[in-house]
Design an enzyme around this catalytic site. Structure first.
Site, PDB file in Angstrom:
ATOM      1  N   THR A  14      -6.111   8.697  -3.789  1.00 38.73           N
ATOM      2  CA  THR A  14      -6.331   9.218  -5.145  1.00 38.73           C
ATOM      3  C   THR A  14      -7.393   8.400  -5.868  1.00 38.73           C
ATOM      4  OG1 THR A  14      -4.015   9.864  -5.198  1.00 38.73           O
ATOM      5  CG2 THR A  14      -5.146   9.773  -7.317  1.00 38.73           C
ATOM      6  N   VAL A  15      -7.208   7.089  -5.921  1.00 39.68           N
ATOM      7  CA  VAL A  15      -8.105   6.250  -6.723  1.00 39.68           C
ATOM      8  C   VAL A  15      -9.436   6.026  -6.001  1.00 39.68           C
ATOM      9  CG1 VAL A  15      -8.340   4.101  -7.997  1.00 39.68           C
ATOM     10  CG2 VAL A  15      -6.085   5.130  -7.731  1.00 39.68           C
ATOM     11  N   GLY A 189       3.782  17.281  -9.378  1.00 40.66           N
ATOM     12  CA  GLY A 189       2.946  16.137  -9.012  1.00 40.66           C
ATOM     13  C   GLY A 189       2.961  15.014 -10.036  1.00 40.66           C
ATOM     14  N   GLU A 192       6.518  11.016  -7.690  1.00 39.96           N
ATOM     15  CA  GLU A 192       6.410  10.912  -6.231  1.00 39.96           C
ATOM     16  C   GLU A 192       7.640  11.544  -5.574  1.00 39.96           C
ATOM     17  OE1 GLU A 192       3.918   9.291  -4.623  1.00 39.96           O
ATOM     18  OE2 GLU A 192       2.920   8.551  -6.415  1.00 39.96           O
ATOM     19  N   LYS A 207       3.564  -4.290 -13.916  1.00 37.81           N
ATOM     20  CA  LYS A 207       2.503  -4.310 -14.939  1.00 37.81           C
ATOM     21  C   LYS A 207       2.854  -5.285 -16.058  1.00 37.81           C
ATOM     22  CE  LYS A 207       1.594   0.512 -13.861  1.00 37.81           C
ATOM     23  NZ  LYS A 207       1.920   1.884 -14.264  1.00 37.81           N
ATOM     24  N   GLY A 304      -3.815   8.463 -12.492  1.00 42.07           N
ATOM     25  CA  GLY A 304      -4.647   9.600 -12.095  1.00 42.07           C
ATOM     26  C   GLY A 304      -6.010   9.122 -11.643  1.00 42.07           C
TER      27      GLY A 304
HETATM   28  N1  LIG Z   1      -2.793   6.752  -8.290  1.00 42.98           N
HETATM   29  C1  LIG Z   1      -2.897   6.230  -9.492  1.00 42.98           C
HETATM   30  O1  LIG Z   1      -2.943   6.965 -10.491  1.00 42.98           O
HETATM   31  C2  LIG Z   1      -2.979   4.745  -9.670  1.00 42.98           C
HETATM   32  C3  LIG Z   1      -3.082   4.226 -10.974  1.00 42.98           C
HETATM   33  C4  LIG Z   1      -3.210   2.847 -11.142  1.00 42.98           C
HETATM   34  C5  LIG Z   1      -3.196   2.021 -10.043  1.00 42.98           C
HETATM   35  N2  LIG Z   1      -3.051   2.556  -8.797  1.00 42.98           N
HETATM   36  C6  LIG Z   1      -3.063   1.641  -7.669  1.00 42.98           C
HETATM   37  O2  LIG Z   1      -4.212   1.915  -6.875  1.00 42.98           O
HETATM   38  C7  LIG Z   1      -3.948   1.648  -5.506  1.00 42.98           C
HETATM   39  C8  LIG Z   1      -4.239   2.899  -4.692  1.00 42.98           C
HETATM   40  O3  LIG Z   1      -3.419   3.947  -5.152  1.00 42.98           O
HETATM   41  P1  LIG Z   1      -3.635   5.459  -4.685  1.00 42.98           P
HETATM   42  O4  LIG Z   1      -2.783   6.274  -5.571  1.00 42.98           O
HETATM   43  O5  LIG Z   1      -5.069   5.766  -4.562  1.00 42.98           O
HETATM   44  O6  LIG Z   1      -2.967   5.407  -3.239  1.00 42.98           O
HETATM   45  P2  LIG Z   1      -3.103   6.479  -2.054  1.00 42.98           P
HETATM   46  O7  LIG Z   1      -3.557   7.789  -2.572  1.00 42.98           O
HETATM   47  O8  LIG Z   1      -1.858   6.402  -1.265  1.00 42.98           O
HETATM   48  O9  LIG Z   1      -4.296   5.886  -1.163  1.00 42.98           O
HETATM   49  C9  LIG Z   1      -4.164   4.730  -0.387  1.00 42.98           C
HETATM   50  C10 LIG Z   1      -5.361   4.643   0.528  1.00 42.98           C
HETATM   51  O10 LIG Z   1      -5.265   3.452   1.299  1.00 42.98           O
HETATM   52  C11 LIG Z   1      -5.557   3.758   2.650  1.00 42.98           C
HETATM   53  N3  LIG Z   1      -4.906   2.799   3.539  1.00 42.98           N
HETATM   54  C12 LIG Z   1      -3.587   2.647   3.790  1.00 42.98           C
HETATM   55  N4  LIG Z   1      -3.403   1.642   4.670  1.00 42.98           N
HETATM   56  C13 LIG Z   1      -4.635   1.182   4.968  1.00 42.98           C
HETATM   57  C14 LIG Z   1      -5.120   0.166   5.820  1.00 42.98           C
HETATM   58  N5  LIG Z   1      -4.289  -0.584   6.547  1.00 42.98           N
HETATM   59  N6  LIG Z   1      -6.455  -0.047   5.876  1.00 42.98           N
HETATM   60  C15 LIG Z   1      -7.311   0.680   5.157  1.00 42.98           C
HETATM   61  N7  LIG Z   1      -6.911   1.672   4.322  1.00 42.98           N
HETATM   62  C16 LIG Z   1      -5.596   1.907   4.238  1.00 42.98           C
HETATM   63  C17 LIG Z   1      -5.069   5.172   2.869  1.00 42.98           C
HETATM   64  O11 LIG Z   1      -5.734   5.722   3.990  1.00 42.98           O
HETATM   65  P3  LIG Z   1      -5.532   7.269   4.458  1.00 42.98           P
HETATM   66  O12 LIG Z   1      -6.040   8.092   3.298  1.00 42.98           O
HETATM   67  O13 LIG Z   1      -6.370   7.401   5.651  1.00 42.98           O
HETATM   68  O14 LIG Z   1      -4.069   7.410   4.671  1.00 42.98           O
HETATM   69  C18 LIG Z   1      -5.470   5.810   1.522  1.00 42.98           C
HETATM   70  O15 LIG Z   1      -6.805   6.255   1.586  1.00 42.98           O
HETATM   71  C19 LIG Z   1      -2.485   1.182  -5.462  1.00 42.98           C
HETATM   72  O16 LIG Z   1      -2.442  -0.221  -5.527  1.00 42.98           O
HETATM   73  C20 LIG Z   1      -1.890   1.782  -6.726  1.00 42.98           C
HETATM   74  O17 LIG Z   1      -0.786   1.049  -7.210  1.00 42.98           O
HETATM   75  C21 LIG Z   1      -2.951   3.894  -8.597  1.00 42.98           C
END
Ligand SMILES: NC(=O)c1ccc[n+]([C@@H]2O[C@H](COP(=O)([O-])OP(=O)(O)OC[C@H]3O[C@@H](n4cnc5c(N)ncnc54)[C@H](OP(=O)(O)O)[C@@H]3O)[C@@H](O)[C@H]2O)c1
Length: 432
Positions: A14-15, A189, A192, A207, A304
């Site tokens: 997502t990010v 959505g 989770e 946080k 988001g």
């Molecule tokens: N989503 C939000 O709104 C939000 C807001 C604030 C902070 N965050 C933080 O931002 C971070 C990412 O969140 P997200 O929502 O983007 O998570 P996400 O959608 O689950 O994406 C995680 C990404 O990491 C990759 N990944 C997993 N294991 C890996 C590895 N061993 N080596 C390399 N890449 C790997 C995954 O690869 P694949 O795609 O190939 O599976 C995926 O692309 C987290 O720390 C979360 O707490 C998120």
């Protein structure tokens, strides 16, 4: 213009995909604000073949995210993998050890390992930035670390989890029970498939530990946060809170009490005039009280792809400009190891809701539990009994020591006439 700032991006979910999209859509604006272009050189994720809605053809691919820490064509590593430990932590350690700046949105990693990473950053002089880790797109880290840096802060409070706020405010607006809104939020959505990190308060506690560190110059101390989620909040509590002129919000609270630090995440009754009461839906907000600046309120979207990418790229722009400074606003070696505030130091007014068998003498037993604990009652309401022979009792205490109130509630829960677990919630003072 200076040469581009070259990014190694780990995580394309997502990010991560949001960051790629933003850097492409706003490339010219970002370059002029940063004083140089910001360009992705190399990326890493688990599955190279996954369709991500962004064009990755121009970027080198690394199966092993750790290699981004030392690639010759990378100036800054952006960690968007997630998880407190594992590959994210390895990458963070290797990046900072190599003297490279690190940008991360990973609140879990910072809450657990913030001190170690900040120390590494100080040792090697490599920036550690994490605007996106707290309250997504809201520039609260910059606000506290820079804008409010001249103040002693008395407290920092926040609505730090959009999923919980969405659930609580929909329960109130539509008269729905928790389980029904949760199910719908998962379908839409907003929650989770496994919502426990959000609804049990863990995400907000991560946080809060980061905010408290920044606000009070303390070491991030996640285990010291007292955490309670929103599973126990029923529609009846939202209605009773409304009758009392309050909204229910999951609030992260950090306060310095003498030489100690009180940190908690718990559902609270928030008085309607308080800024946190007006925060609805998936929004986040942080309220901080400074000795010179007074009350600051930051509000906006806490999660988001768009808001979080906005915060990540703001950190990249700061690095491109050469802005520096310690991660938690003072050198890691100066961050104090503040002990958790003893429960006896915490006090306030509390809301207590119980389900009791509707029979004579029950109220006297309940009030005796409070009297024995030295807690006095500000109000007690018993709405009409239910058809099943049970009745609701809602009490508000006067200002009381928290352990006394907890002791009284535990005693009430042991009464044979009390059905189910009582619910206890702090009432946030208007001025806090
Ligand atoms: N989503 C939000 O709104 C939000 C807001 C604030 C902070 N965050 C933080 O931002 C971070 C990412 O969140 P997200 O929502 O983007 O998570 P996400 O959608 O689950 O994406 C995680 C990404 O990491 C990759 N990944 C997993 N294991 C890996 C590895 N061993 N080596 C390399 N890449 C790997 C995954 O690869 P694949 O795609 O190939 O599976 C995926 O692309 C987290 O720390 C979360 O707490 C998120």
């Amino acid at each position: 213009m200076s040469p581009p700032l070259r990014i190694g991006l780990a995580g394309l979910g997502t990010v991560g995909a949001g960051v790629v999209r933003l850097l492409e859509a706003n490339a010219a604006l970002v370059a002029s604000r940063a004083g140089r272009a910001i360009a992705v050189s190399a990326v890493s994720a688990r599955d190279r073949s996954r369709e991500r809605g962004v064009d990755l053809a121009a970027f080198a691919w690394e199966d092993d995210a750790g290699r981004l820490a030392t690639r010759a064509d990378v100036d800054v590593v952006v960690e968007l993998v997630g998880g407190a430990d594992g590959p994210a932590l390895t990458l963070a350690r290797e990046t900072l050890s190599a003297g490279r700046p690190l940008v991360t949105a990973n609140k879990a990693m910072l809450a657990h390992h913030g001190l170690e990473l900040a120390s590494l950053s100080d040792e090697t002089g490599a920036s550690l930035r994490f605007e996106a880790a707290v309250a997504g797109g809201i520039p609260v880290i910059k606000g506290l670390r820079e804008g409010a840096a001249a103040n002693h802060l008395a407290s920092v409070h926040g609505i730090l989890n959009g999923t919980c706020n969405y659930i609580l405010t929909r329960m109130a607006a539509e008269g729905l029970e928790f389980a029904d809104v949760l199910e719908d939020a998962q379908r839409l959505g907003f929650a989770e498939a496994d919502p426990s990190f959000d609804i049990d308060g863990i995400d907000a506690a991560h946080k809060l530990a980061i905010l408290a560190s920044l606000a009070f110059g303390a070491r991030p101390d996640f285990p010291a946060v007292a955490v309670e989620g929103i599973r126990g909040v029923a529609l009846v509590d939202i209605r009773e809170a409304a009758r009392l002129g309050h909204e229910i919000r999951l609030v992260g609270r950090a306060q310095r009490l003498g030489d100690a630090l009180a940190q908690s995440v718990t559902p609270c009754l928030v008085p309607r005039p308080h800024p946190l009461a007006a925060v609805v839906g998936p929004l986040n907000a942080v309220v901080a009280e400074g000795d010179f600046v007074g009350r600051l309120t930051f509000t906006g979207r806490g999660a988001g792809a768009g808001p979080t990418a906005s915060a990540v790229v703001a950190d990249l722009i700061a690095i491109a400009r050469g802005e520096a400074g310690p991660a938690f606003s003072m050198p890691a070696a100066q961050l104090a190891a503040l002990p958790p505030a003893p429960a006896a130091a915490r006090s306030g007014r509390f809301y207590i809701r119980l389900q009791v068998l509707d029979r004579p003498g029950v109220l006297a037993d309940l009030t005796a539990s409070l009297r024995d604990a030295g807690v006095s009652i500000e109000s007690l309401v018993q709405p009409a009994p239910n058809p099943d022979g049970t009745a609701l009792v809602v009490m508000v205490t006067h200002e009381s020591a928290e352990p006394s109130v907890r002791g009284a509630v535990a005693a009430m829960a042991r009464l044979e006439a009390v059905a189910g677990a009582p619910l206890l919630m702090p009432i946030l003072p208007l001025e806090e």
